[in-house]
Design an enzyme around this catalytic site. Structure first.
Site, PDB file in Angstrom:
ATOM      1  N   CYS A  44       0.836  -1.214   0.000  1.00 34.13           N
ATOM      2  CA  CYS A  44       0.000   0.000   0.000  1.00 34.13           C
ATOM      3  C   CYS A  44       0.865   1.256   0.000  1.00 34.13           C
ATOM      4  O   CYS A  44       0.559   2.237  -0.689  1.00 34.13           O
ATOM      5  CB  CYS A  44      -0.881   0.041   1.248  1.00 34.13           C
ATOM      6  SG  CYS A  44      -2.043  -1.306   1.364  1.00 34.13           S
ATOM      7  N   ASP A 135     -20.695  11.930 -14.472  1.00 38.45           N
ATOM      8  CA  ASP A 135     -22.108  11.710 -14.109  1.00 38.45           C
ATOM      9  C   ASP A 135     -22.257  10.781 -12.910  1.00 38.45           C
ATOM     10  O   ASP A 135     -23.362  10.336 -12.608  1.00 38.45           O
ATOM     11  CB  ASP A 135     -22.862  11.128 -15.313  1.00 38.45           C
ATOM     12  CG  ASP A 135     -22.228   9.812 -15.792  1.00 38.45           C
ATOM     13  OD1 ASP A 135     -21.192   9.380 -15.217  1.00 38.45           O
ATOM     14  OD2 ASP A 135     -22.773   9.198 -16.722  1.00 38.45           O
TER      15      ASP A 135
HETATM   16  C1  BEZ Z   1       0.654  -4.729   1.848  1.00 38.90           C
HETATM   17  O1  BEZ Z   1       0.222  -3.602   1.601  1.00 38.90           O
HETATM   18  O2  BEZ Z   1       1.844  -4.981   1.752  1.00 38.90           O
HETATM   19  C2  BEZ Z   1      -0.289  -5.851   2.214  1.00 38.90           C
HETATM   20  C3  BEZ Z   1      -1.429  -5.569   2.924  1.00 38.90           C
HETATM   21  C4  BEZ Z   1      -2.277  -6.621   3.280  1.00 38.90           C
HETATM   22  C5  BEZ Z   1      -1.970  -7.926   2.887  1.00 38.90           C
HETATM   23  C6  BEZ Z   1      -0.817  -8.170   2.148  1.00 38.90           C
HETATM   24  C7  BEZ Z   1       0.022  -7.125   1.803  1.00 38.90           C
END
Ligand code: BEZ
Length: 221
Positions: A44, A135
């Site tokens: 992330c 929209d």
């Molecule tokens: C990650 O962002 O590395 C991750 C988050 C949840 C599960 C596996 C990877």
């Protein structure tokens, strides 16, 4: 779960820039909403950093950016420091991150991954990407498992396609990139195509003898 063409429901959410209302936030613009399982996770962090670097590209296309992660606003604000360090940037963070601690929005929007579970055995939020039209309808939905990071170059490429298709009666072929030849929609007659595409239509020969592979230079977006 939402299908392409469905109108996304309006919602209020706590974010890193305060409480927002989806429709007010988007205004008449295109939007991208992408979700994350939780803060301070490796994949992330690289994704949010990539989006941070790509902000000029989203701005150029008039796309409002909105992220969601299942932690609190306080946690997001601390995480932003890591995201900026990974992106090599500083200053005001240019897009809000929704705090969806109880996963209410993730459930509403069909963003849960039943396979990946957290330590308490609850399903994690998957990596969903929604592209929303001016929209408020859903124009693109891609769901990745939590373990696979997204390719945001591909997402920008699809936005280019969606925006050109919105204005002109074309489709974009395999691996198309902005500026490359487009295809005339099958629903457009040859006669209409000649008027609609003054830069010309080239028909590619195929063994069937059918003239359905009609290419035309990319119209101005
Ligand atoms: C990650 O962002 O590395 C991750 C988050 C949840 C599960 C596996 C990877």
């Amino acid at each position: 779960m939402f299908n392409l063409g469905d109108t996304l429901p309006n919602f209020q959410a706590e974010t890193t820039i305060g409480t927002i209302n989806l429709y007010d936030y988007l205004g008449d613009s295109w939007g991208i909403l992408f979700s994350h399982p939780s803060d301070f996770t490796p994949v992330c962090t690289t994704e949010l950093a990539r989006v941070l670097t790509l902000m000029p590209e989203f701005d150029k296309r008039g796309v409002k950016v909105l992220a969601l992660s299942c932690d609190s606003v306080d946690s997001h604000c601390k995480w932003i420091e890591d995201i900026q360090a990974v992106a090599g940037s500083s200053g005001e963070f240019p897009y809000p991150i929704i705090a969806d601690e109880d996963r209410e929005l993730a459930v509403l929007l069909g963003m849960l991954d039943p396979v990946e579970k957290d330590r308490d055995g609850l399903p994690l939020t998957c990596r969903a990407v929604f592209v929303i039209g001016p929209d408020k309808t859903l124009r693109l939905a891609i769901l990745y498992p939590a373990t696979t990071g997204r390719n945001f170059d591909e997402i920008l490429r699809v936005i280019d396609s969606l925006q050109i298709v919105e204005k002109h009666q074309v489709a974009t072929p395999v691996d198309w990139k902005a500026g490359e030849m487009c295809m005339v929609l099958p629903s457009v007659s040859d006669q209409d195509a000649a008027c609609l595409f003054p830069r010309g239509v080239t028909v590619r020969d195929v063994p069937s003898g059918k003239s359905y592979l009609r290419m035309t230079p990319a119209p101005q977006p």
